[in-house]
Design an enzyme around this catalytic site. Structure first.
Site, PDB file in Angstrom:
ATOM      1  N   SER A   1      15.720  21.104  -5.639  1.00  0.00           N
ATOM      2  CA  SER A   1      15.031  21.948  -4.664  1.00  0.00           C
ATOM      3  C   SER A   1      14.889  23.364  -5.212  1.00  0.00           C
ATOM      4  O   SER A   1      14.317  23.550  -6.285  1.00  0.00           O
ATOM      5  CB  SER A   1      15.774  21.905  -3.319  1.00  0.00           C
ATOM      6  OG  SER A   1      14.987  22.438  -2.280  1.00  0.00           O
TER       7      SER A   1
ATOM      8  N   ASP B   1       7.988  13.853   0.660  1.00  0.00           N
ATOM      9  CA  ASP B   1       8.840  15.039   0.829  1.00  0.00           C
ATOM     10  C   ASP B   1       8.208  15.996   1.835  1.00  0.00           C
ATOM     11  O   ASP B   1       7.047  16.384   1.699  1.00  0.00           O
ATOM     12  CB  ASP B   1       9.022  15.728  -0.527  1.00  0.00           C
ATOM     13  CG  ASP B   1      10.147  16.748  -0.537  1.00  0.00           C
ATOM     14  OD1 ASP B   1      10.209  17.568   0.398  1.00  0.00           O
ATOM     15  OD2 ASP B   1      10.946  16.734  -1.485  1.00  0.00           O
TER      16      ASP B   1
ATOM     17  N   HIS C   1      13.164  14.750   1.581  1.00  0.00           N
ATOM     18  CA  HIS C   1      13.792  15.729   0.699  1.00  0.00           C
ATOM     19  C   HIS C   1      15.295  15.496   0.533  1.00  0.00           C
ATOM     20  O   HIS C   1      15.812  15.555  -0.585  1.00  0.00           O
ATOM     21  CB  HIS C   1      13.534  17.140   1.240  1.00  0.00           C
ATOM     22  CG  HIS C   1      13.767  18.225   0.236  1.00  0.00           C
ATOM     23  ND1 HIS C   1      12.971  18.396  -0.874  1.00  0.00           N
ATOM     24  CD2 HIS C   1      14.719  19.198   0.166  1.00  0.00           C
ATOM     25  CE1 HIS C   1      13.407  19.430  -1.582  1.00  0.00           C
ATOM     26  NE2 HIS C   1      14.467  19.930  -0.976  1.00  0.00           N
TER      27      HIS C   1
END
Length: 462
Positions: free
Chosen positions: A205, A355, A387
């Site tokens: 991320s 995502d 995610h």
């Protein structure tokens, strides 16, 4: 998936409660072991910073952390010289862990945790310290101890830089990438490691954004580093695409944080935006940069915010200087105003196709562009994850890839071929890669609240 304001609020509250409960394996004091970075001179750039070489250690101190204790690792903070977006010498801080039994020859594992905020006391070095009152602690108590613990088990030296720097310039690629590369140099200097020590990088991320920029800048900024591999997942490869994807949605706080972070790295963008902020915008920008305003607050405070409602100009992305900055702050060649580099070392890149926080398509485009120029990428898209589940899905395969990179045994693949990596099926299982203790810690995350206000899981890793 529809996400309501009420669900985000309740999930963030649960996440905070999970942190305050503390891991069962550690005994934590409520107060951080050292002062808040805003009150700590260790986080101040010395006036003679220009006299130091890139990656040179300016000062160091031994610190207690909540990570690595089971491995009897020693942990230190290093203040070192790096470079900002304006090519100026600045200082930064990295946390390093020295394994009790280092691998021979030495190997360096650079881990980038997601910070995802624009306040100095959200920095990883503060979150890693023993204690519970750090405002971004939630980023350091879930999967991070497993990843760093695994690396220390292997005997790797571990470095985790405050990649956003003292300005907390979230999503500013050049700033992040150079901070990481100089952090690796600092560890090498601090431990007098051989110049050819193998290096591998890992991040997810916001940490993946920092990682991809470090890999992209390595050849030009730190060509002497012997980088043998990198793994990153859920990677924001384009500041503009990520902003557009997030703005107005349940995770719009990240879009606002990105505007704040890029502005902190680019003074011309800061001046341009400040002149166009309305009263609400002035208040909001001050708030998101406030002391203790970290990832949980970013998610909780701004769901469904339209960032353009904070300014008197809705065409900002297409106007100078912002349009030009966005063409710099991307590693997607189709968007970039410069030639994006192609790292020579093997990489493992994973991403959830649906995502909901970081868009999949720009990452897939990046992989395609890189492969067309001769890259070596194991690409693992997950069609039924989002995610947070993708973060867990890719953790074991990514660490297995890092070990293979260090050992020189990464598999030969057709670059970019989309093959989902599944622990226990296409790669060894969690127990085989992590060992039973860390594998059980990973399984225990199933259903726990993350820093993003959503639970890990619901699928338990094999």
């Amino acid at each position: 998936m529809r996400v309501s304001l009420r669900s985000i609020t309740s999930l963030l509250a649960a996440a905070t409660a999970a942190v305050l409960a503390a891991p069962a394996t550690e005994t934590l004091d409520r107060r951080a072991a050292l002062p808040n970075p805003y009150d700590d001179p260790f986080y101040t750039t010395p006036s003679n910073i220009g006299t130091f070489a890139k990656g040179q250690v300016i000062q160091s101190r031994k610190v207690p952390t909540d990570i690595g204790n089971a491995n009897n690792a020693a942990s230190f903070q290093l203040q070192y010289r790096t470079t900002n977006t304006q090519n100026e010498a600045v200082a930064d801080v990295a946390t390093v862990w020295i394994p009790a039994k280092p691998a021979s020859p030495p190997k360096i594992f650079s881990y980038q945790v997601y910070e995802d905020a624009t306040a100095l006391d959200c920095a990883p070095s503060y979150s890693y310290l023993t204690g519970l009152d750090q405002p971004n602690k939630v980023t350091a108590v879930l999967d991070t101890p497993i990843i760093i613990g695994w690396a220390l088990q292997q005997g790797y030296y571990v470095v985790s830089s405050d990649h956003e720097g003292f300005k907390a310039a979230f999503i500013a690629g050049y700033e992040e990438g150079m901070a990481i590369l100089d952090g690796i140099r600092a560890l090498k200097n601090y431990q007098n490691l051989p110049s050819d020590s193998k290096v591998a990088l890992e991040g997810y991320s916001g940490g993946a954004h920092a990682t991809v920029w470090a890999t992209s800048l390595a050849d030009s900024y730190a060509p002497e580093l012997n980088i043998v591999g990198a793994s990153h997942g859920g990677t924001p490869v384009s500041a503009k695409d990520t902003f557009t994807f997030l703005n107005g949605g349940p995770f719009a706080g990240f879009a606002l944080a990105g505007v704040s972070g890029l502005s902190l790295a680019h003074p011309d963008m800061e001046s341009f935006i400040e002149a166009r902020l309305n009263a609400k915008g002035q208040q909001t920008l001050k708030q998101i940069r406030g002391r203790g305003f970290c990832l949980p607050q970013v998610v909780l405070t701004y769901p469904f915010l339209n960032v353009f409602s904070l300014v008197n100009d809705t065409n900002l992305l297409n106007e100078a200087p912002i349009a030009g900055i966005l063409k710099q702050e991307t590693v997607v060649q189709a968007e970039a105003s410069y030639t994006v580099s192609v790292p020579k070392f093997p990489r493992f890149i994973w991403h959830a196709i649906p995502d909901e926080i970081v868009p999949y398509q720009p990452a897939a485009t990046y992989v395609k562009e890189q492969c067309a120029k001769g890259a070596n990428i194991n690409f693992s898209p997950y069609p039924i994850a989002e995610h947070l589940t993708a973060e867990i899905f890719g953790l074991v395969p990514s660490l297995w890839f890092i070990k293979q990179a260090f050992d020189g045994t990464t598999p030969k693949v057709i670059c970019g071929t989309p093959i989902p990596a599944i622990a226990g099926i296409t790669t060894p299982s969690a127990d085989q890669v992590l060992g039973s203790d860390l594998a059980n810690q990973l399984r225990s995350l199933n259903g726990k609240q993350s820093a993003f206000g959503k639970p890990f899981g619901p699928i338990t890793p094999p």
